[in-house]
Design a protein around this motif. Structure first.
Motif, PDB file in Angstrom:
ATOM      1  N   GLN A 182       1.105   1.673   2.029  1.00 56.98           N
ATOM      2  CA  GLN A 182       0.737   2.198   0.801  1.00 56.98           C
ATOM      3  C   GLN A 182      -1.017   2.992   1.426  1.00 56.98           C
ATOM      4  OE1 GLN A 182       0.611   0.570  -2.650  1.00 56.98           O
ATOM      5  NE2 GLN A 182      -1.411  -1.286  -2.348  1.00 56.98           N
ATOM      6  N   MET A 183      -1.081   4.145   0.801  1.00 52.07           N
ATOM      7  CA  MET A 183      -2.578   4.191   0.705  1.00 52.07           C
ATOM      8  C   MET A 183      -3.769   4.427  -0.253  1.00 52.07           C
ATOM      9  SD  MET A 183      -4.453   7.941   3.455  1.00 52.07           S
ATOM     10  CE  MET A 183      -2.927   9.297   2.210  1.00 52.07           C
ATOM     11  N   GLN A 184      -4.596   3.624  -0.811  1.00 48.37           N
ATOM     12  CA  GLN A 184      -5.169   3.555  -1.956  1.00 48.37           C
ATOM     13  C   GLN A 184      -6.629   4.135  -1.505  1.00 48.37           C
ATOM     14  OE1 GLN A 184      -6.388  -0.440  -3.776  1.00 48.37           O
ATOM     15  NE2 GLN A 184      -7.318   0.334  -4.871  1.00 48.37           N
ATOM     16  N   CYS A 185      -6.895   5.132  -2.689  1.00 49.21           N
ATOM     17  CA  CYS A 185      -8.120   6.142  -2.473  1.00 49.21           C
ATOM     18  C   CYS A 185      -8.838   6.063  -3.289  1.00 49.21           C
ATOM     19  CB  CYS A 185      -7.613   8.080  -2.568  1.00 49.21           C
ATOM     20  SG  CYS A 185      -6.494   8.166  -0.766  1.00 49.21           S
ATOM     21  N   TRP A 188      -8.208  -2.492 -14.106  1.00 47.05           N
ATOM     22  CA  TRP A 188      -8.652  -1.952 -13.029  1.00 47.05           C
ATOM     23  C   TRP A 188      -7.772  -0.675 -12.756  1.00 47.05           C
ATOM     24  CZ3 TRP A 188     -13.412  -1.060 -10.267  1.00 47.05           C
ATOM     25  CH2 TRP A 188     -13.953  -2.089 -10.194  1.00 47.05           C
ATOM     26  N   TYR A 189      -7.977   0.826 -12.694  1.00 41.99           N
ATOM     27  CA  TYR A 189      -7.102   1.720 -12.922  1.00 41.99           C
ATOM     28  C   TYR A 189      -6.958   2.253 -11.201  1.00 41.99           C
ATOM     29  CZ  TYR A 189      -6.494   2.146 -17.139  1.00 41.99           C
ATOM     30  OH  TYR A 189      -6.498   1.492 -19.066  1.00 41.99           O
ATOM     31  N   LYS A 190      -5.937   2.117 -10.366  1.00 42.14           N
ATOM     32  CA  LYS A 190      -6.014   1.875  -9.110  1.00 42.14           C
ATOM     33  C   LYS A 190      -5.408   3.943  -8.289  1.00 42.14           C
ATOM     34  CE  LYS A 190      -5.627  -2.232  -6.955  1.00 42.14           C
ATOM     35  NZ  LYS A 190      -5.379  -3.097  -6.846  1.00 42.14           N
ATOM     36  N   VAL A 191      -5.419   4.031  -7.818  1.00 43.58           N
ATOM     37  CA  VAL A 191      -5.254   6.168  -7.120  1.00 43.58           C
ATOM     38  C   VAL A 191      -4.382   5.289  -5.924  1.00 43.58           C
ATOM     39  CG1 VAL A 191      -5.834   7.877  -7.152  1.00 43.58           C
ATOM     40  CG2 VAL A 191      -6.291   6.796  -8.784  1.00 43.58           C
ATOM     41  N   VAL A 192      -2.131   5.622  -6.053  1.00 46.99           N
ATOM     42  CA  VAL A 192      -2.277   4.859  -4.626  1.00 46.99           C
ATOM     43  C   VAL A 192      -1.696   6.157  -4.323  1.00 46.99           C
ATOM     44  CG1 VAL A 192      -0.940   3.538  -3.693  1.00 46.99           C
ATOM     45  CG2 VAL A 192      -2.468   2.832  -5.833  1.00 46.99           C
ATOM     46  N   LEU A 193      -1.423   6.206  -2.819  1.00 45.75           N
ATOM     47  CA  LEU A 193       0.023   7.197  -2.570  1.00 45.75           C
ATOM     48  C   LEU A 193       0.822   6.511  -1.715  1.00 45.75           C
ATOM     49  CD1 LEU A 193      -3.165   9.164  -2.734  1.00 45.75           C
ATOM     50  CD2 LEU A 193      -1.641  10.347  -1.387  1.00 45.75           C
ATOM     51  N   GLY A 194       2.333   6.951  -1.717  1.00 43.82           N
ATOM     52  CA  GLY A 194       3.512   5.802  -0.740  1.00 43.82           C
ATOM     53  C   GLY A 194       4.582   5.980  -1.650  1.00 43.82           C
ATOM     54  N   PRO A 195       5.004   4.758  -1.344  1.00 40.19           N
ATOM     55  CA  PRO A 195       5.567   4.272   0.177  1.00 40.19           C
ATOM     56  C   PRO A 195       5.090   5.008   1.513  1.00 40.19           C
ATOM     57  CG  PRO A 195       7.526   3.521  -1.008  1.00 40.19           C
ATOM     58  CD  PRO A 195       6.192   4.990  -2.157  1.00 40.19           C
ATOM     59  N   GLY A 198     -12.598   7.523   2.194  1.00 41.25           N
ATOM     60  CA  GLY A 198     -12.660   5.907   1.203  1.00 41.25           C
ATOM     61  C   GLY A 198     -11.221   5.840   1.188  1.00 41.25           C
ATOM     62  N   CYS A 199      -9.901   6.291   2.022  1.00 40.41           N
ATOM     63  CA  CYS A 199      -9.050   5.981   1.609  1.00 40.41           C
ATOM     64  C   CYS A 199      -7.856   5.292   2.593  1.00 40.41           C
ATOM     65  CB  CYS A 199      -8.051   6.752   1.781  1.00 40.41           C
ATOM     66  SG  CYS A 199      -7.976   8.435   0.362  1.00 40.41           S
ATOM     67  N   GLN A 200      -7.733   3.473   2.090  1.00 41.41           N
ATOM     68  CA  GLN A 200      -7.929   2.912   2.648  1.00 41.41           C
ATOM     69  C   GLN A 200      -5.596   2.666   2.908  1.00 41.41           C
ATOM     70  OE1 GLN A 200      -9.753   1.058   4.684  1.00 41.41           O
ATOM     71  NE2 GLN A 200     -11.104   2.107   3.957  1.00 41.41           N
ATOM     72  N   ILE A 201      -5.615   1.965   4.253  1.00 42.01           N
ATOM     73  CA  ILE A 201      -3.927   2.145   4.582  1.00 42.01           C
ATOM     74  C   ILE A 201      -4.470   0.308   4.374  1.00 42.01           C
ATOM     75  CG2 ILE A 201      -2.257   2.102   5.623  1.00 42.01           C
ATOM     76  CD1 ILE A 201      -3.487   4.547   6.700  1.00 42.01           C
ATOM     77  N   TRP A 202      -2.653  -0.027   3.355  1.00 40.19           N
ATOM     78  CA  TRP A 202      -2.373  -1.427   2.583  1.00 40.19           C
ATOM     79  C   TRP A 202      -1.217  -1.354   2.532  1.00 40.19           C
ATOM     80  CZ3 TRP A 202      -6.335  -2.252  -1.488  1.00 40.19           C
ATOM     81  CH2 TRP A 202      -7.494  -1.734  -1.017  1.00 40.19           C
TER      82      TRP A 202
END
Length: 192
Positions: free
Chosen positions: A118-121, A156-163, A184-188
């Motif tokens: 997933q990618m969290q921006c 917290w409200y997270k903005v996520v792209l994926g899976p 600043g988007c991180q991939i986890w």
């Protein structure tokens, strides 16, 4: 300031230095031509000695090589449309490899991770800020989700792209976002 009369000035006193100046300005001392002659004579003598050594060296004279003429072969008339003869194959690996079978035991390696990516921006305290970033991402042609997460420090409200099945796919979309100014988007790994 005092006035000095340079026109009526008396010449400076002549001492030992004046005799040396006279000999260096006008005539040279008498020993110079003798010294020059000796150096020239020594150079000519050494050059003559060198030439004498080179001419009297004992090098054996080499005889001129004898050239033996071989009889000329008569050219064979060939058909201009004929093909040249097939050359004999020097290598045997072609015949050996035609019928060769190679067996390779490869261990099964799974490059696919057990979990998707997933990618969290972004992560915000206010839901309105998260929805604003989601809209910016939507204008770039990508679909994002806003997730509510409760932790020890609050909500917290997270903005996520994926899976994403492959990390490469997530990296491609991150580059799209970076090119349009969203950094600043991180991939986890995916968290459900």
């Amino acid at each position: 300031m005092t006035n000095r009369d340079y026109a009526n000035r008396k010449p400076a006193r002549k001492g030992k230095n004046s005799a040396r100046k006279k000999s260096s300005n006008g005539s040279a001392p008498k020993r110079f031509p003798i010294l020059l002659g000796l150096i020239t004579l020594a150079g000519i003598a050494s050059f003559g000695y060198l030439l004498w050594i080179l001419s009297s060296s004992d090098e054996p004279e080499t005889a001129a090589p004898v050239v033996v003429e071989q009889p000329k072969k008569k050219p064979v008339k060939k058909d201009p449309d004929a093909l040249p003869p097939v050359p004999k194959e020097e290598w045997t690996y072609l015949e050996e490899l035609e019928n060769k079978k190679v067996e390779v035991d490869l261990p099964e390696v799974s490059n696919k991770p057990k979990r998707p990516y997933q990618m969290q921006c972004g992560s915000f305290r206010k839901e309105s800020q998260a929805n604003e970033l989601k809209a910016i991402i939507a204008f770039q042609g990508l679909e994002a989700q806003v997730r509510k997460a409760t932790g020890s420090s609050g909500v917290w409200y997270k903005v996520v792209l994926g899976p994403y099945d492959k990390k490469r796919d997530a990296e491609r979309q991150r580059h799209v976002l970076q090119n349009n100014g969203t950094n600043g988007c991180q991939i986890w790994f995916w968290e459900g």
